[in-house]
Each structure stands twice: as structure tokens, then as C-alpha cells.
Design an enzyme around this catalytic site. Structure first.
Site, PDB file in Angstrom:
ATOM      1  CB  ALA A 117      -0.879  -0.016   1.238  1.00 44.91           C
ATOM      2  N   GLY A 153       0.633  -4.912   0.817  1.00 38.42           N
ATOM      3  CA  GLY A 153      -0.599  -4.958   0.023  1.00 38.42           C
ATOM      4  C   GLY A 153      -0.427  -5.700  -1.302  1.00 38.42           C
ATOM      5  CD  GLU A 195      -2.193  -7.271   3.044  1.00 34.94           C
ATOM      6  OE1 GLU A 195      -1.769  -6.175   2.621  1.00 34.94           O
ATOM      7  OE2 GLU A 195      -2.734  -7.397   4.140  1.00 34.94           O
ATOM      8  CD  GLU A 223       1.818  -5.379   5.800  1.00 34.12           C
ATOM      9  OE1 GLU A 223       2.565  -6.309   6.153  1.00 34.12           O
ATOM     10  OE2 GLU A 223       1.146  -5.404   4.758  1.00 34.12           O
TER      11      GLU A 223
HETATM   12  N1  CAA Z   1       4.562   3.183  -0.872  1.00 39.10           N
HETATM   13  C1  CAA Z   1       4.933   4.331  -1.452  1.00 39.10           C
HETATM   14  N2  CAA Z   1       6.082   4.459  -2.160  1.00 39.10           N
HETATM   15  C2  CAA Z   1       6.867   3.374  -2.276  1.00 39.10           C
HETATM   16  C3  CAA Z   1       6.530   2.147  -1.696  1.00 39.10           C
HETATM   17  C4  CAA Z   1       5.309   2.057  -0.977  1.00 39.10           C
HETATM   18  N3  CAA Z   1       4.879   0.928  -0.437  1.00 39.10           N
HETATM   19  N4  CAA Z   1       7.507   1.262  -1.972  1.00 39.10           N
HETATM   20  C5  CAA Z   1       8.422   1.920  -2.704  1.00 39.10           C
HETATM   21  N5  CAA Z   1       8.037   3.186  -2.897  1.00 39.10           N
HETATM   22  C6  CAA Z   1       8.756   4.254  -3.623  1.00 39.10           C
HETATM   23  C7  CAA Z   1       9.950   4.763  -2.832  1.00 39.10           C
HETATM   24  O1  CAA Z   1       9.549   5.708  -1.879  1.00 39.10           O
HETATM   25  C8  CAA Z   1      10.778   5.362  -3.938  1.00 39.10           C
HETATM   26  O2  CAA Z   1      10.248   6.603  -4.299  1.00 39.10           O
HETATM   27  P1  CAA Z   1      11.255   7.864  -4.592  1.00 39.10           P
HETATM   28  O3  CAA Z   1      12.068   7.416  -5.783  1.00 39.10           O
HETATM   29  O4  CAA Z   1      10.314   8.981  -4.901  1.00 39.10           O
HETATM   30  O5  CAA Z   1      12.079   8.023  -3.367  1.00 39.10           O
HETATM   31  C9  CAA Z   1      10.532   4.416  -5.112  1.00 39.10           C
HETATM   32  O6  CAA Z   1       9.315   3.721  -4.792  1.00 39.10           O
HETATM   33  C10 CAA Z   1      11.612   3.373  -5.283  1.00 39.10           C
HETATM   34  O7  CAA Z   1      11.809   2.720  -4.042  1.00 39.10           O
HETATM   35  P2  CAA Z   1      13.241   2.591  -3.322  1.00 39.10           P
HETATM   36  O8  CAA Z   1      14.122   3.714  -3.716  1.00 39.10           O
HETATM   37  O9  CAA Z   1      12.998   2.380  -1.868  1.00 39.10           O
HETATM   38  O10 CAA Z   1      13.747   1.254  -4.032  1.00 39.10           O
HETATM   39  P3  CAA Z   1      14.746   0.168  -3.421  1.00 39.10           P
HETATM   40  O11 CAA Z   1      15.063  -0.755  -4.544  1.00 39.10           O
HETATM   41  O12 CAA Z   1      15.868   0.819  -2.709  1.00 39.10           O
HETATM   42  O13 CAA Z   1      13.888  -0.603  -2.319  1.00 39.10           O
HETATM   43  C11 CAA Z   1      11.928  -1.759  -1.480  1.00 39.10           C
HETATM   44  C12 CAA Z   1      12.773  -1.369  -2.716  1.00 39.10           C
HETATM   45  C13 CAA Z   1      12.738  -2.719  -0.585  1.00 39.10           C
HETATM   46  C14 CAA Z   1      10.690  -2.448  -1.989  1.00 39.10           C
HETATM   47  C15 CAA Z   1      11.579  -0.474  -0.685  1.00 39.10           C
HETATM   48  O14 CAA Z   1      11.044   0.490  -1.593  1.00 39.10           O
HETATM   49  C16 CAA Z   1      10.562  -0.711   0.370  1.00 39.10           C
HETATM   50  O15 CAA Z   1      10.906  -1.220   1.421  1.00 39.10           O
HETATM   51  N6  CAA Z   1       9.289  -0.324   0.125  1.00 39.10           N
HETATM   52  C17 CAA Z   1       8.224  -0.455   1.097  1.00 39.10           C
HETATM   53  C18 CAA Z   1       7.752  -1.889   1.208  1.00 39.10           C
HETATM   54  C19 CAA Z   1       6.711  -1.999   2.278  1.00 39.10           C
HETATM   55  O16 CAA Z   1       6.946  -1.726   3.433  1.00 39.10           O
HETATM   56  N7  CAA Z   1       5.494  -2.411   1.879  1.00 39.10           N
HETATM   57  C20 CAA Z   1       4.379  -2.515   2.791  1.00 39.10           C
HETATM   58  C21 CAA Z   1       3.602  -1.245   2.792  1.00 39.10           C
HETATM   59  S1  CAA Z   1       2.410  -1.177   4.080  1.00 39.10           S
HETATM   60  C22 CAA Z   1       1.114  -2.083   3.508  1.00 39.10           C
HETATM   61  O17 CAA Z   1       1.092  -2.622   2.428  1.00 39.10           O
HETATM   62  C23 CAA Z   1      -0.010  -2.138   4.482  1.00 39.10           C
HETATM   63  C24 CAA Z   1      -1.140  -2.995   4.150  1.00 39.10           C
HETATM   64  O18 CAA Z   1      -1.169  -4.210   4.307  1.00 39.10           O
HETATM   65  C25 CAA Z   1      -2.331  -2.354   3.708  1.00 39.10           C
END
Ligand code: CAA
Length: 257
Positions: free
Chosen positions: A66, A111, A114, A134
Site C-alpha cells: 500500500a 498490500g 495481499e 507492515e
Molecule cells: N509506498 C509508497 N512508495 C513506495 C513504496 C510504498 N509501499 N515502496 C516503494 N516506494 C517508492 C519509494 O519511496 C521510492 O520513491 P522515490 O524514488 O520517490 O524516493 C521508489 O518507490 C523506489 O523505491 P526505493 O528507492 O525504496 O527502491 P529500493 O530498490 O531501494 O527498495 C523496497 C525497494 C525494498 C521495496 C523499498 O522500496 C521498500 O521497502 N518499500 C516499502 C515496502 C513496504 O513496506 N510495503 C508494505 C507497505 S504497508 C502495507 O502494504 C499495508 C497494508 O497491508 C495495507
């Protein structure tokens, strides 16, 4: 690829939906969820639908979760509304009458995982990474992960994943039954094309019936579920498809469904 947040391509009843926010690793925000739901509503009444493929744009990510930026400042009420929208959309995907295939390249987190859990098939490339991270963000999975993950992989592995937030690779995802197949990235598209071709070659009503029996039966006790199977099995004999399928076998020819 256009700049629409979801791309839809209909290839003679095999519909491919591509989540198109590669710069944010295809994270699910409200716009994506609304667009996805609108397409799914349309597909519910598609007269010639045979299979659906859902994927993310680019080779780096299926869906990285998400959208954290959008969620960051939400109140509990707003978070509830966001999760409710997502759950409703994901349920629509799950209950489409035809097989749904998640084509997973790269990150399949939160998400995204999911979303994949609501699909009938998950086919992953060797570079895929799965997880419910999460707890690393101070929340729990909110798009169905705490419920669909234990139903798919069992409670012990689900507890492991949702309480540690650790990421697993495609091979581990295969071992625990989270995905159906793992393919080298270069072969993933071909494999999914062959899979949907195979699904399309089978009797369309029997494929729908088989999916319905598995899905509806899982929520029932065994005796009720077996009774459901019997009803759906008997119903097959009311239509042309069974006559063609069994007739073709006896006449030693290919069925023409
Ligand atoms: N939401 C919003 N933006 C996201 C995102 C997310 N879930 N995942 C990645 N992005 C964005 C980053 O912020 C980044 O944007 P900018 O270039 O503007 O800074 C872009 O995508 C590229 O990401 P990274 O630079 O971080 O890429 P990376 O290769 O270094 O890392 C990754 C990749 C390990 C997937 C890392 O992006 C990450 O950890 N993302 C979050 C993953 C996460 O925690 N997902 C769960 C979200 S909570 C959820 O889903 C709740 C639910 O159940 C409803």
C-alpha cells in the site's frame, strides 16, 4: 504504456490488468484501487471472459505494498476507509468467475502480497521477493494478509511472516505454497501465455464451476462442501459442454468448446 494507473488489454477474453506506477514500485494508492475496482466491476459481466492476469509495470516490482506516503498522515477513520476500499476491491478480484493469475516480477510486499493472495495462481520470476513487512512500519497487514496468508500457507508460517516482517525469496515462497510456479524472468511471460492458452482450451463453464467449487467449498464444513460439489457436478450435465467433452473423448477427437 500510457500514463493511466491501470492498463487493461483484452486479448479475446484473456484480460491483462497492469498496475502502472513503476516510479513508486506500483504501490497501491486510492487512485489505483478505484481504477482497479472499476475495471473489475466491468469484468464481472464480461460475456466472454476466460482468464485474468494481474501484474505490475516494469521488471522491478509487482506491487511494493500500500502507498506509505498516502497512509502516513491518516486518522484511524481514514485508515479504516482505505482498508475497506482495498478489501472490497481485492474481494472482487478473488471472486471473478474465471481463474485469476498474478504474474509476479520483483517486489511483492505488503498490500502486493495481499493482492497476490487473492489470485488463483501466482507465477513468480526468480527475482521475486515476498513479505508482509507492515510491523516494520508500526502497523499490521490491512488488506487481508492476516487472514488469507494463514489460509494459504498455514498459521505457523503466517505468524512467522507477519510478526517478523522478513522478506522471502521466490524459492521459499514456492516451498511454503505461497506461489504455484517460479520461472526464470525471461520465461515468465511465455509461461503465463501458455497457462492462459491451456485454461482457454478447456470447457469455459467447467473451469468456472471448478473454481467456484474450490472457493465456495473452502468456507464450508466438508459435508456441505461435498454437497456443493455434487450439485455443480450434476449441473455440468445440463449443458452442451459436457456432451461435447465426453462425446469428443468417445469419438477420439479434440473437443470444440
Ligand atoms: N509506498 C509508497 N512508495 C513506495 C513504496 C510504498 N509501499 N515502496 C516503494 N516506494 C517508492 C519509494 O519511496 C521510492 O520513491 P522515490 O524514488 O520517490 O524516493 C521508489 O518507490 C523506489 O523505491 P526505493 O528507492 O525504496 O527502491 P529500493 O530498490 O531501494 O527498495 C523496497 C525497494 C525494498 C521495496 C523499498 O522500496 C521498500 O521497502 N518499500 C516499502 C515496502 C513496504 O513496506 N510495503 C508494505 C507497505 S504497508 C502495507 O502494504 C499495508 C497494508 O497491508 C495495507
Amino acid at each position: 504504456m500510457s500514463d493511466a494507473v491501470i492498463e487493461k488489454v483484452d486479448n479475446d477474453g484473456v484480460v491483462r490488468l497492469t498496475i502502472n506506477r513503476p516510479k513508486a514500485l506500483n504501490a497501491l494508492n486510492s487512485d489505483v484501487l478505484s481504477a482497479l475496482e472499476a475495471y473489475l466491476v466491468e469484468l464481472e459481466t464480461h460475456p466472454r471472459l476466460r482468464a485474468v492476469i494481474i501484474t505490475g509495470a516494469g521488471e522491478k516490482s509487482f506491487v511494493a505494498g500500500a502507498d506509505i506516503t498516502e497512509m502516513r498522515d491518516k486518522t484511524p477513520e481514514e485508515a479504516r476507509a482505505f482498508a475497506t476500499q482495498a478489501l472490497r476491491t481485492i474481494k472482487r478480484l478473488e471472486t471473478l468467475p474465471v481463474p485469476v493469475v498474478a504474474l509476479v516480477n520483483g517486489f511483492c510486499l505488503g498490500g502486493g502480497c495481499e493482492l497476490a493472495l487473492a489470485c488463483d495462481w501466482a507465477v513468480a520470476s526468480e527475482n521475486a521477493v515476498f513479505g508482509q513487512p507492515e510491523v516494520l512500519l508500526g502497523v499490521i497487514p490491512g488488506f487481508g494478509g492476516t487472514q488469507r496468508l494463514p489460509r494459504r500457507v498455514g498459521p505457523a508460517m503466517a505468524i512467522d511472516l507477519v510478526t517478523t516482517g522478513r522478506k522471502i525469496d521466490a524459492q521459499e515462497a514456492l516451498r511454503i505454497g505461497l506461489v504455484n510456479r517460479v520461472m526464470p524472468q525471461a520465461e515468465l511471460e511465455n509461461y503465463v501465455e501458455e497457462l492462459t492458452k491451456q485454461l482457454k482450451g478447456n470447457g469455459p463453464l467447467s473451469v468456472r464451476g471448478a473454481k467456484q467449487a474450490v472457493h465456495d467449498g473452502l468456507d464450508q464444513d466438508l459435508d456441505s462442501a461435498l454437497a456443493l460439489e455434487t450439485s455443480l457436478f450434476a449441473l455440468c450435465f445440463a449443458g452442451e459442454e459436457q456432451k461435447e467433452g465426453m462425446g469428443a473423448f468417445v469419438e477420439k477427437r479434440k473437443p470444440n468448446f
